[in-house]
Design an enzyme around this catalytic site. Sequence first.
Site, mmCIF file in Angstrom:
data_model
loop_
_atom_site.group_PDB
_atom_site.id
_atom_site.type_symbol
_atom_site.label_atom_id
_atom_site.label_comp_id
_atom_site.label_asym_id
_atom_site.label_seq_id
_atom_site.Cartn_x
_atom_site.Cartn_y
_atom_site.Cartn_z
ATOM 1 N N ARG A 39 5.587 -1.945 -2.551
ATOM 2 C CA ARG A 39 6.759 -2.836 -2.662
ATOM 3 C C ARG A 39 6.729 -3.637 -3.962
ATOM 4 N NH1 ARG A 39 4.936 -5.380 2.884
ATOM 5 N NH2 ARG A 39 4.113 -3.253 2.946
ATOM 6 N N LYS A 80 -9.243 0.104 0.860
ATOM 7 C CA LYS A 80 -9.022 0.901 2.062
ATOM 8 C C LYS A 80 -10.352 1.401 2.626
ATOM 9 C CE LYS A 80 -4.516 2.834 0.695
ATOM 10 N NZ LYS A 80 -3.716 2.415 1.859
ATOM 11 N N ASP A 94 -4.044 5.440 -4.583
ATOM 12 C CA ASP A 94 -4.024 4.108 -3.985
ATOM 13 C C ASP A 94 -5.329 3.844 -3.253
ATOM 14 O OD1 ASP A 94 -3.418 1.651 -2.956
ATOM 15 O OD2 ASP A 94 -2.101 2.416 -1.373
ATOM 16 N N LYS A 146 8.551 5.894 -5.533
ATOM 17 C CA LYS A 146 7.254 5.224 -5.693
ATOM 18 C C LYS A 146 6.233 6.217 -6.230
ATOM 19 C CE LYS A 146 3.450 3.471 -2.835
ATOM 20 N NZ LYS A 146 2.993 3.230 -1.442
ATOM 21 N N ASP A 171 0.135 9.233 -2.423
ATOM 22 C CA ASP A 171 0.940 8.013 -2.439
ATOM 23 C C ASP A 171 1.998 8.035 -3.543
ATOM 24 O OD1 ASP A 171 1.465 5.691 -1.033
ATOM 25 O OD2 ASP A 171 0.285 4.427 -2.370
ATOM 26 N N GLU A 190 0.975 -2.598 -2.178
ATOM 27 C CA GLU A 190 1.362 -2.554 -3.591
ATOM 28 C C GLU A 190 2.652 -1.797 -3.852
ATOM 29 O OE1 GLU A 190 0.597 1.396 -3.035
ATOM 30 O OE2 GLU A 190 -0.597 -0.254 -2.266
ATOM 31 N N ASP A 192 -3.255 -4.062 -1.042
ATOM 32 C CA ASP A 192 -2.939 -2.722 -0.549
ATOM 33 C C ASP A 192 -1.472 -2.596 -0.151
ATOM 34 O OD1 ASP A 192 -3.456 -0.079 0.091
ATOM 35 O OD2 ASP A 192 -4.078 -0.529 2.144
#
EC number: 3.4.11.1
Length: 503
Positions: free
Chosen positions: A354, A280, A273, A268, A291, A352, A350
């Site tokens: 996946r 967030k 993020d 990933k 991230d 995201e 958030d």
Amino acid sequence: MDFSIKPLDAKSTIASIKTGCIAVAVFEDKKLSAAAQALDQKGGISAALKSGDISGKAGSTLLLRGVSGVAAERVLLVGLGKEDPVSEKDFSSAVQAVARAFTSLGATEAVIALPLDAVAARDAAWSIRCTILNTRDASYRFDSLKSKKEPAPAGVKKIVFAVSAASTAIAKDAIAQAVAQANGIDLTKDLGNLPANVCTPTYLANTAKKMAKEFKLQVEVLDRKQLQALKMGSFLSVTNGSVEPPKFIVLKHMGGKAKDAPVVLVGKGITFDSGGISLKPGAAMDEMKYDMGGAASVLGTMRAIAELKLKLNVIVVIPTCENMPSGSATKPGDIVTSMSGQTIEVLNTDAEGRLVLCDALTYVERFKPAAVIDVATLTGACITALGHHNSGLFTRSDDAHDALANELLAAGKASGDTAWRMPIEDSYQEQLKSNFADMANIGGPAGGAVTAACFLERYTKKYTWAHLDIAGTAWKSGAAKGSTGRPVPLLTSFLIQRAQTAR
């Protein structure tokens, strides 16, 4: 840092080695290791032990100068705890203490003469790798963006392992493996520690291209138009809010036989993020530069195995982009179509990771892989469940997946980069139901790490797959803030073992 070996025999003894410092072990029961006994010709070392100057507890140290009958300028006594047998934890504590001591010595070269074969259920090769990785970790610095860099610490720059002549070949292989692994860990740390305005998707793509050129790997970087042609609607939905162009990196090390199915690592790569429209909280949002820890770790792993010229086919795949809010960003409630054709209701922007991974997991079907392992800083729920010690390991429950899980767990234990197996069960899939699409991208607050893995599992039906959630292990917060380099040790150990099995 340079590492080498010094074979010992009747002509070349511990006491005769001329060096700035030699590290030897002592134990809690005031007993000397064999190497310490060999240096204790005049009784100075045993006297220090008896007087209580060093306890022998794991990680305790005492530096002696001018020991009579010893060619080395200094002798570093290192506590190894209980002698029979030495635990992995105590050995690690000891070599960490050695690494700290070596950084402040006035010598540039030192010899390590610890009992490398004394660790319970481990061999000398394991002890050498453990020592090198801890030493490299202690010497790691990230100051490339500081205008005034701190001077590099003095201390030992060359470490020599004193080993028996019979162990020379094993020791050389262990050093090569550990140095390659440490180089991969350092790359992972560097990428993670860079700010998001430097380490963009384009930067990650260029890093892969440079690695391909250095190690003669195959590389392909797909852009937005190519991703649209592949109908990666789920991945692209995450990119909508950012001006940074997304990249889809495919990096291949084809070190095995042409007919051998590859192991595929999917990382990933969310380089920042913000949470998107589901923004967030501001506190610690700076840490969302980490991230892309999954992407960084699979690049670091690829660097390690490429340096080793591992005889195994390995493919790294990285979907990378930013997750940002804007007028064009994906909104909660939007429905997107993944590359697989399955539709997803995006209830929380958030969640995201996946969304980018599911299209990558569909893409890798074309490689007909022996196994696929995705690596992602996926869920805060995994931190709640496991803390910062173990990565979360998720697989299906059948013979093939149990075997893969056991390989990964064993690699984690051997490397000290541990994981803990978590469940994937159909009962959790119920939480992902949507009234308007094939599935929702979140499953409610309960079991968040499991439902995230269950979401990914829907895209992995055509191969053997495992998911590593490294949200709790990829970086540290607080005073020691920084990337850890995990799970490069686990992944490289797993791949090395796979290559050895394939011979």
